[in-house]
Scaffold this active site. Structure first.
Site, short mmCIF file in Angstrom:
data_model
loop_
_atom_site.label_atom_id
_atom_site.label_comp_id
_atom_site.label_asym_id
_atom_site.label_seq_id
_atom_site.Cartn_x
_atom_site.Cartn_y
_atom_site.Cartn_z
N GLU A 8 0.82 -1.21 0.00
CA GLU A 8 0.00 0.00 0.00
C GLU A 8 0.86 1.25 0.00
O GLU A 8 0.64 2.18 -0.78
CB GLU A 8 -0.92 0.00 1.23
N ASP B 196 1.07 3.94 -3.15
CA ASP B 196 0.62 5.32 -2.98
C ASP B 196 1.70 6.33 -3.36
O ASP B 196 1.46 7.28 -4.11
CB ASP B 196 0.20 5.56 -1.52
N SER C 125 -7.16 1.59 -4.05
CA SER C 125 -5.98 2.20 -3.43
C SER C 125 -5.13 2.96 -4.43
O SER C 125 -4.46 3.93 -4.06
CB SER C 125 -5.09 1.12 -2.81
#
Length: 508
Positions: free
Chosen positions: A234, A238, A433
């Site tokens: 994650e 990002d 995400s």
């Protein structure tokens, strides 16, 4: 915002949570009291085209922070119950107190226990009932330390049919030329994991980015940049999406514990950060609305309301488990915090391109193969916002008008995913995400070109309508079907960057 008593007393026990016995530890626990705003102080969202060039955070604190009388009353409460003040921030409406478990149980009339999830997460301290809130307080965070959110990223189970670098998607979505996010700061909220500077340098160099973005780790509530775990997927996704699409922007990664206390503190601290002054915030963590306790949700919502009033655009992943949001009761659910009316909720598509041209883009739904589907639906917590009243949002599962999710979308299918580098290994990762940082980077580039923050974008986006988006009309996420205009799968659509920038500029 007004806080309903019904919500404040709502206390939920998630499925799969096992009680292991009473909490027997004696070490002090630090809790965060989130205070109400001073009387009559209802902040207005800084909506484009009226968003300020840079909201005065100090003035905001004086206007919309905690009432000094409430703070003094709570200090007396703390003294009477043997609690110690650790810190306070009236602008953010927080008072940090510390006490032994026995002292905290008496002060807030709770029974602390030891809990663990069936999947092995834990053990952690928790309580089975809502704390009794002293006057002036909307939430006491830190008594219950259950994990509240999951990352909304997915690795493909099958071999991807195609994959893209973020800059390739930026080109397909016509991100405006001559912009790179220079002068902007993007905040990224993380509830675990970490990043490696070596990985980032290698990744950006591989994309030909000669001057990579500055990435700073910010510690919140004791959490730090800790690479080496599953959540690295994650974190790296990002940063690499934002950093390669807005390489001129500074990136501040706020690492917080995965608790309601940590999540609230990360959003609140990022929104009020007078040093880094982020104008965009990207959040790719969440949980089904019904999994949140009422006080936790209320506290989070006031932090997001602060961000909107301070001119910070908050992009949030809408979930990766279709219209059920991973719940097993057979009912549709939406993910929070994406369901907040102060969040730009980001849904997912499956995008196929050839020769630099999009060939097809449909709703992401690979549930049949176990590769997920975009979240989306109608909130049972938040009412239908004014700016969504012309969007034909269906009734919520409760049979009442509700806030429709998502607002926008972008490529998210892990089978058409994003090429990233995680812990030294090249990976393809998808999930909504990836869409939250995609939109965060686009907003940063808008801010650069417009010369001031877009701020709270909903009024402008819904006024502009689908003419400046790529309207996705095919597919479903389970309970909801895509069609012309806004829908509960992909919202207004995926980015048509240059057209949306021109439409925003025209509104001024």
């Amino acid at each position: 915002m007004s806080i309903s008593h019904t919500r404040q007393s709502h206390w939920t026990t998630p499925a799969g949570l096992k009680y292991l016995g009473p909490h027997t530890g004696t070490d002090p626990i630090e809790v965060t009291l989130v205070l109400r705003r001073r009387a009559g102080a209802a902040p207005q969202a800084a909506s484009w085209p009226h968003a300020p060039r840079l909201a005065a955070r100090a003035q905001f604190g004086r206007d919309c922070g905690a009432d000094p009388a409430d703070l003094e009353s709570l200090r007396r409460f703390a003294g009477a119950h043997g609690l110690t003040e650790v810190a306070s921030d009236p602008a953010r409406r927080v008072l940090h107190l510390s006490g032994t478990p026995a002292t905290l149980q008496r002060a807030f009339r709770v029974t602390l226990g030891k809990y663990q999830f069936e999947d092995g997460r834990g053990p952690f301290v928790g309580c089975a009932q809502a704390p009794q809130l002293p006057p002036g307080v909307i939430a006491v965070l830190g008594l219950d330390r259950r994990p509240v959110a999951q990352p909304r990223s997915r690795r493909p189970k099958a071999q991807p049919s195609t994959s893209y670098t973020p800059p390739q998607l930026g080109a397909l979505y016509d991100f405006p030329a001559g912009t790179d996010g220079s002068g902007e700061t993007v905040a990224i909220i993380e509830l675990g994991g970490g990043f490696s500077g070596t990985d980032l340098a290698q990744y950006f160099a591989g994309l030909g980015i000669s001057k990579p973005p500055t990435v700073t780790a910010v510690s919140v509530a004791g959490a730090t940049n800790t690479p080496g775990g599953e959540a690295d997927d994650e974190v790296m996704l990002d940063i690499e999406v934002v950093g390669s699409l807005a390489p001129g922007a500074a990136i501040a990664v706020y690492f917080a514990p995965n608790t309601d206390q940590g999540f609230y503190e990360a959003i609140s601290q990022a929104a009020h950060d007078a040093t880094r002054k982020p104008a965009v915030m990207s959040i790719s963590w969440g949980g089904p609305e019904n999994s949140w306790t009422g006080p936790s949700l209320d506290a989070m919502e006031t932090a997001l309301e602060d961000a909107a009033a301070l001119g910070v655009t908050v992009t949030v992943a809408a979930g990766d488990s279709g219209s059920s949001d991973g719940e097993s009761d057979g009912q549709p659910h939406v993910d929070f915090p994406s369901s907040s009316p102060y969040a730009l909720a980001c849904g997912g598509t499956r995008l196929m391109a050839q020769g630099g041209v999009i060939q097809s883009e449909v709703v992401w739904n690979e549930e049949a193969s176990g590769d997920g589907a975009t979240g989306g639906g109608v909130s049972t917590v938040f009412p239908l916002p004014v700016w969504q009243q012309g969007s034909a949002v269906p009734e919520s599962p409760a049979g009442s008008p509700g806030r429709g999710v998502p607002d926008v979308s972008g490529n998210a299918d892990p089978l058409t995913g994003y090429q990233v580098l995680v812990d030294g290994e090249a990976q393809v990762i998808g999930g909504t995400s990836a869409v939250a940082p995609l939109w965060a980077a686009l907003i940063a580039r808008f801010n650069q070109k417009l010369g001031r923050p877009v701020g709270e974008p909903h009024v402008a986006f819904y006024q502009i309508g689908i003419k400046a988006f790529r309207d996705i009309t095919q597919g479903n996420n389970g309970a909801y079907q895509a069609g012309p205009g806004w829908d509960a799968c992909t919202g207004l659509g995926s980015p048509n960057g240059a057209a949306l920038l021109a439409a925003l500029a025209a509104l001024t």
